[in-house]
Design a protein around this motif. Structure first.
Motif, short mmCIF file in Angstrom:
data_model
loop_
_atom_site.label_atom_id
_atom_site.label_comp_id
_atom_site.label_asym_id
_atom_site.label_seq_id
_atom_site.Cartn_x
_atom_site.Cartn_y
_atom_site.Cartn_z
N GLU A 20 1.13 -0.87 -0.50
CA GLU A 20 -0.19 0.23 0.11
C GLU A 20 0.89 0.99 -0.25
O GLU A 20 0.67 2.30 1.00
CB GLU A 20 -1.31 -0.13 0.81
N SER A 21 1.90 1.59 -1.37
CA SER A 21 2.10 2.57 -1.36
C SER A 21 3.39 2.50 -2.43
O SER A 21 2.77 1.54 -3.20
CB SER A 21 3.63 2.62 -0.49
N ILE A 22 4.22 3.27 -2.83
CA ILE A 22 4.25 3.64 -4.29
C ILE A 22 5.55 2.98 -4.23
O ILE A 22 6.30 2.55 -3.24
CB ILE A 22 4.44 5.26 -4.80
N THR A 23 6.18 2.51 -5.52
CA THR A 23 7.56 1.30 -5.75
C THR A 23 8.68 3.01 -6.15
O THR A 23 8.50 3.74 -7.14
CB THR A 23 7.82 0.96 -5.90
N LEU A 24 9.87 2.80 -5.58
CA LEU A 24 10.93 3.27 -6.71
C LEU A 24 12.01 2.48 -6.59
O LEU A 24 12.30 1.50 -6.11
CB LEU A 24 11.04 4.71 -5.95
N GLU A 25 12.25 2.79 -8.35
CA GLU A 25 13.47 2.28 -9.16
C GLU A 25 14.10 2.87 -9.32
O GLU A 25 13.67 3.83 -9.76
CB GLU A 25 13.04 1.22 -10.45
N GLN A 26 15.53 2.65 -9.02
CA GLN A 26 16.83 3.84 -10.16
C GLN A 26 16.45 3.51 -11.16
O GLN A 26 16.57 2.36 -11.84
CB GLN A 26 18.06 3.17 -8.93
N ARG A 27 17.04 4.71 -12.02
CA ARG A 27 17.08 4.12 -13.60
C ARG A 27 18.20 5.86 -14.28
O ARG A 27 18.85 6.36 -13.06
CB ARG A 27 15.54 5.17 -14.03
N GLU A 28 18.71 4.77 -15.02
CA GLU A 28 19.66 5.13 -15.03
C GLU A 28 19.51 7.21 -16.30
O GLU A 28 18.47 6.50 -17.44
CB GLU A 28 20.94 4.15 -16.57
N PRO A 29 20.11 7.71 -16.25
CA PRO A 29 19.89 8.88 -16.21
C PRO A 29 19.77 9.05 -17.76
O PRO A 29 21.12 7.96 -17.67
CB PRO A 29 20.09 9.79 -15.86
N PRO A 30 19.94 10.05 -19.48
CA PRO A 30 20.03 9.84 -19.70
C PRO A 30 21.95 10.72 -20.06
O PRO A 30 22.26 11.04 -19.31
CB PRO A 30 19.66 11.15 -20.74
N ALA A 31 22.87 9.76 -20.64
CA ALA A 31 23.99 10.70 -21.04
C ALA A 31 24.11 11.68 -21.27
O ALA A 31 25.14 12.44 -20.27
CB ALA A 31 24.55 10.27 -22.33
N GLU A 32 23.25 12.97 -20.98
CA GLU A 32 23.20 14.14 -21.76
C GLU A 32 23.22 14.84 -20.25
O GLU A 32 23.36 15.84 -19.68
CB GLU A 32 23.05 14.34 -22.91
N LYS A 33 22.63 14.43 -19.38
CA LYS A 33 22.37 14.29 -17.83
C LYS A 33 23.09 14.51 -16.66
O LYS A 33 22.97 12.84 -16.44
CB LYS A 33 20.43 14.72 -17.48
N LEU A 34 23.71 14.85 -16.00
CA LEU A 34 24.53 14.59 -14.76
C LEU A 34 22.94 14.84 -13.39
O LEU A 34 22.57 15.26 -12.99
CB LEU A 34 25.54 15.25 -14.03
N GLY A 35 22.82 13.63 -12.64
CA GLY A 35 22.17 13.22 -11.64
C GLY A 35 21.62 12.40 -11.63
O GLY A 35 22.19 11.05 -11.74
N MET A 36 20.25 11.58 -10.59
CA MET A 36 20.58 10.92 -10.11
C MET A 36 18.33 10.62 -10.27
O MET A 36 17.65 11.91 -10.69
CB MET A 36 20.63 10.56 -8.85
N GLN A 37 18.34 9.69 -11.15
CA GLN A 37 16.66 9.49 -11.44
C GLN A 37 16.09 7.97 -10.53
O GLN A 37 16.37 7.20 -10.95
CB GLN A 37 16.26 9.71 -13.27
N TRP A 38 14.79 8.53 -10.61
CA TRP A 38 13.90 6.95 -9.98
C TRP A 38 12.51 7.23 -10.79
O TRP A 38 11.85 7.79 -11.09
CB TRP A 38 13.73 6.62 -8.62
N ARG A 39 12.18 5.74 -11.12
CA ARG A 39 11.06 5.54 -11.18
C ARG A 39 9.81 5.09 -10.48
O ARG A 39 10.15 4.75 -9.60
CB ARG A 39 10.99 4.59 -12.58
N ALA A 40 9.21 6.16 -9.95
CA ALA A 40 8.03 5.86 -8.96
C ALA A 40 6.92 5.56 -9.50
O ALA A 40 6.14 5.64 -10.54
CB ALA A 40 7.92 7.20 -8.62
N PHE A 41 5.97 4.83 -8.67
CA PHE A 41 5.05 4.14 -9.65
C PHE A 41 3.77 3.31 -8.14
O PHE A 41 4.31 2.44 -7.69
CB PHE A 41 5.65 3.39 -10.79
N ILE A 42 2.76 2.69 -9.07
CA ILE A 42 2.33 2.00 -8.45
C ILE A 42 1.06 1.02 -9.01
O ILE A 42 0.64 1.73 -9.81
CB ILE A 42 1.67 3.02 -7.13
N ASP A 43 0.77 0.18 -8.03
CA ASP A 43 0.38 -1.41 -8.65
C ASP A 43 -0.74 -1.39 -8.14
O ASP A 43 -0.59 -2.00 -6.70
CB ASP A 43 1.08 -2.62 -8.71
N ALA A 44 -2.24 -1.13 -8.91
CA ALA A 44 -3.23 -1.12 -7.77
C ALA A 44 -4.49 -1.43 -9.19
O ALA A 44 -4.36 -1.15 -9.78
CB ALA A 44 -4.14 0.66 -7.25
#
Length: 587
Positions: free
Chosen positions: A558-582
């Motif tokens: 009963e919450s969202i899920t976060l998964e790490q995602r590789e950002p595009p090569a031209e961007k420096l930083g960190m990205q995550w996919r946030a999603f919920i299955d319901a």
């Protein structure tokens, strides 16, 4: 003349890149043979697969002969030679021949002999699945939930410019490797086996993530053993600590998570526990750059003096992205659970194991208890009857931190963004519930089912509520037997809120003749206000145990899920996919 054009490239085709070397002694003009490991069985970061993909070698169809081409081209000038492939000990081993005589082939042979030719293994996925937590593919475990090509076809091998699978190498057949070392195929197998042995007994996503990185990125055994030793030490309790002051067992990622939460103004002790909060405070992080430095220090890396270089190095660590993702999940979960969503009060929550349609079953009428006869025999009865099905759907977005945000010490992802993610997850389920209720008009909500009111008598009033309560209590099963439901909630939209409160809270009401009387529905129901309910519609719901509406959640999460995602090569930083299955369904 007939020209048959090659089909357009499928963006979901998998191209696993491997580096090969040739140090053989073939004479000028003779074909150059090579052998080596083309794919180590790990996770691949390729276009079309945001969270990575793993080729299950057990389901890989391998033809008898593979063409070797240049840059995945199909024209004759691009043909370099041929190769064969086989699976050995969880890796894909190739042996092939490159024939000289064209500029591309001669260049490829020269690069092989110089120790720097890369080959891209092209595979066409036939069946893709999301990797389940804890599942093992090719003898390896993986952090996160990458996609798995459980069935695929090996199509071709191409010479390309840059290799990605640094653990895959090859040499010319019959040649001695540079420096007189061992056969690289055998050496690579031994390296992977030794790394696996170093991490055996270390559980958790962090350990498995570091192990997978060590194999994929070609770490030396000494470096992998050093990382495993740090994890082992961190997992041991501090037996010399003073009782109440020590927090043995707090992982490096948990310390970073606590420090990040505190830095963002969150209550780390509430969200992650007193032990981790205390350890996180001990890191002395007063800025986002301090977090970067702490992550590098924990993993034994040198801390660059340049802020840009420090950030670039920190976002490439294992600890920092995991720590920030954990912090976001903690804040999001807190916001999700505290979101004021009416569906929590009247919907029945059920756990679903997968995305396949799942039958909703209720106790059948024929399962009623019967009086025991003189022979003392109990009669058999079916357990339940199908009332429809429910199927999970996935909803989500991509969130992240860029370099500028980190430099500005603005960890809004742990404040505004994380909190909004949690609230949005709860709102999304509310939207699904409302869609399901609306879709049931004319089918589930029907006069034949005795659960709908229409016409002038359906307007919200004392008499209408009293009639609706009676309808709920008179609900029957398929045999006509009354179920005994208990009405509990009155759900209205904004347009009916004020009148709904007045009806449920008034001590007296006026009858047609204008004489007052006691309010028969005062306190009979609890008022719920849902902004999605349009106009003057209203519902009477029972307790969730007897609810007519089910909300399905993947594994009951009963919450969202976060998964790490590789950002595009031209961007420096960190990205995550946030999603919920319901999902939601009427039953």
């Amino acid at each position: 003349m007939i020209h048959a054009a090659a089909p357009a490239a499928d963006p979901r085709n998998i191209r696993a890149v491997a580096t090969i070397q040739a140090v053989g002694n073939a004479k000028a003009g003779e074909p150059v043979r090579f052998r080596g490991v083309a794919y180590t069985g790990g996770m691949l970061r390729v276009a079309g697969f945001e969270s990575g993909v793993v080729i299950d070698l057990a389901g890989l169809q391998i033809p008898g002969s593979l063409p070797i081409a240049t840059d995945h081209r199909s024209d004759l000038d691009a043909r370099l030679g041929s190769a064969t492939a086989r699976v050995e000990d969880g890796a894909l081993v190739i042996e092939g021949t490159i024939v000289p005589g064209t500029p591309s082939a001669d260049r490829a042979i020269a690069l092989m002999r110089a120790g720097g030719l890369s080959l891209s293994i092209g595979a066409r996925p036939v069946k893709l699945e999301r990797l389940r937590d804890g599942a093992t593919i090719n003898g390896q475990s993986f952090a996160g939930r990458p996609e798995v090509a459980t069935e695929s076809e090996l199509v071709e091998v191409s010479a390309v410019g840059v290799g990605a699978d640094r653990g895959a190498t090859a040499i010319a057949a019959g040649a001695t490797p540079t420096g007189g070392g061992a056969d690289p195929v055998i050496a690579e197998r031994e390296r992977i086996a030794n790394i696996d042995a170093s991490f055996s007994g270390l559980a958790g996503d962090e350990a498995q993530g570091i192990r997978a990185t060590a194999i994929k990125d070609g770490w030396t055994l000494e470096r992998a053993q050093g990382e495993a030793l740090q994890l082992l030490r961190a997992s041991r309790p501090n037996v010399n600590g003073v009782r109440g002051a020590s927090t043995g067992g707090v992982s490096p990622a948990e310390k970073l998570t606590a420090a990040a939460l505190t830095l963002a103004g969150q209550d780390a002790e509430k969200l992650i526990g007193a032990g981790a909060a205390s350890e996180g405070a001990g890191l002395g992080c007063n800025s986002a750059l301090d977090l970067c430095a702490a992550a590098l220090r924990m993993e034994g890396h040198t801390i660059p003096t340049s802020r840009s270089q420090m950030i670039e190095a920190a976002v490439s660590t294992t600890s920092l992205p995991i720590a920030l993702a954990a912090g976001v999940e903690k804040v999001a979960l807190d916001s999700f659970m505290n979101a004021a969503e009416p569906w929590r009060m009247f919907a029945r929550k059920i756990s679903l194991r997968n995305f396949k349609p799942t039958e909703l079953v209720r106790l059948a009428a024929s399962a009623r208890f019967l009086e025991l006869g003189g022979d003392g025999e109990l009669k058999h009865a079916p357990i339940g009857e199908e009332t429809g099905n429910i199927r999970l759907r996935t909803f989500g977005r991509i969130v992240g931190l860029d370099r500028r945000t980190i430099i500005d010490d603005d960890l809004q992802i742990l404040n505004d963004i994380a909190g909004e993610l949690g609230r949005e997850g709860a709102r999304t389920i509310g939207d699904i519930v409302n869609e399901t209720l609306e879709a049931g008009v004319g089918t589930f909500w029907h006069t034949d089912n005795g659960n709908v009111m229409t016409g002038s008598g359906s307007a919200l009033s004392v008499d209408a509520i009293a009639f609706a309560i009676a309808l709920v209590r008179k609900q029957t099963d398929s045999s006509g037997r009354r179920i005994g439901l208990m009405p509990r909630f009155l759900a209205v939209g904004p347009d009916n809120e004020a009148f709904g409160r007045a009806v449920l809270n008034s001590l007296e009401v006026e009858v047609a003749e204008g004489e007052p009387r006691g309010n028969p529905v005062r306190g009979a129901l609890e008022l719920l206000v849902d902004p999605r309910i349009e106009g003057l519609q209203w519902y009477v719901f029972t307790d969730p145990r007897d609810a007519c509406l089910a909300v399905g959640l993947l594994d009951g999460r009963e919450s969202i899920t976060l998964e790490q995602r590789e950002p595009p090569a031209e961007k420096l930083g960190m990205q995550w996919r946030a999603f919920i299955d319901a999902a939601a369904a009427l039953r």
